[in-house]
Design a protein around this motif. Structure first.
Motif, mmCIF file in Angstrom:
data_model
loop_
_atom_site.group_PDB
_atom_site.id
_atom_site.type_symbol
_atom_site.label_atom_id
_atom_site.label_comp_id
_atom_site.label_asym_id
_atom_site.label_seq_id
_atom_site.Cartn_x
_atom_site.Cartn_y
_atom_site.Cartn_z
ATOM 1 N N PRO A 107 0.814 -1.382 -0.304
ATOM 2 C CA PRO A 107 0.208 -0.116 0.111
ATOM 3 C C PRO A 107 0.969 1.496 -0.035
ATOM 4 O O PRO A 107 2.103 1.405 0.488
ATOM 5 N N THR A 108 0.666 2.163 -0.775
ATOM 6 C CA THR A 108 1.220 3.043 -0.854
ATOM 7 C C THR A 108 -0.124 4.472 -0.421
ATOM 8 O O THR A 108 -1.279 4.992 -0.496
ATOM 9 N N THR A 109 0.103 5.329 0.701
ATOM 10 C CA THR A 109 -1.173 6.276 1.223
ATOM 11 C C THR A 109 -0.283 7.706 1.008
ATOM 12 O O THR A 109 1.088 7.917 1.402
ATOM 13 N N ILE A 110 -1.323 8.441 0.546
ATOM 14 C CA ILE A 110 -0.508 9.783 -0.204
ATOM 15 C C ILE A 110 -1.651 10.813 0.300
ATOM 16 O O ILE A 110 -2.918 10.822 0.214
ATOM 17 N N VAL A 111 -1.198 12.467 0.928
ATOM 18 C CA VAL A 111 -2.274 12.841 1.761
ATOM 19 C C VAL A 111 -2.055 14.457 1.028
ATOM 20 O O VAL A 111 -0.971 14.550 0.399
ATOM 21 N N LEU A 112 -3.384 14.518 0.608
ATOM 22 C CA LEU A 112 -3.371 15.361 -0.731
ATOM 23 C C LEU A 112 -4.031 17.019 -0.161
ATOM 24 O O LEU A 112 -5.123 16.563 0.659
#
Length: 107
Positions: free
Chosen positions: A61-66
């Motif tokens: 998994p990759t988590t990106i905060v935008l």
């Protein structure tokens, strides 16, 4: 969590992704009304694969905060509650710095 979006790239065949999903779900419940918007994107779908490519996702998994579509923070791998909170805090600090710089440049 001022207009943040947490985007999680995962796949159904990925055991760490399933564990990460459970952590995210519990974290959202603990945040209550202050929880940011969370999007889960399955990279095994054509649209998910295209989006993952556009964001240069290399692993799940990759988590990106935008914020407003702009990436503020990213982590790869299953996160625990503390790591997820640190990621959000990092994004909030960067968002605050960006806003301060914007005011200086246009004020």
């Amino acid at each position: 969590m001022r207009n943040l979006t947490v985007t999680v790239y995962s796949a159904p065949w990925c055991p760490p992704c399933r564990a990460h999903h459970k952590t995210i779900k519990k974290w959202i419940e603990a945040q209550g009304d202050t929880a940011p918007k969370v999007e889960e994107i399955d990279i095994d779908t054509p649209a998910g694969d295209l989006d993952a490519d556009a964001r240069s996702v290399q692993a799940v998994p990759t988590t990106i905060v935008l914020h407003n579509g702009v990436e503020l923070a990213r982590a790869t791998g299953a996160l625990d509650d503390k790591a997820l909170n640190r990621l959000i805090q990092k994004a909030e600090r960067k968002m605050q710095t960006n806003e301060e710089n914007e005011r200086k440049n246009h004020g």
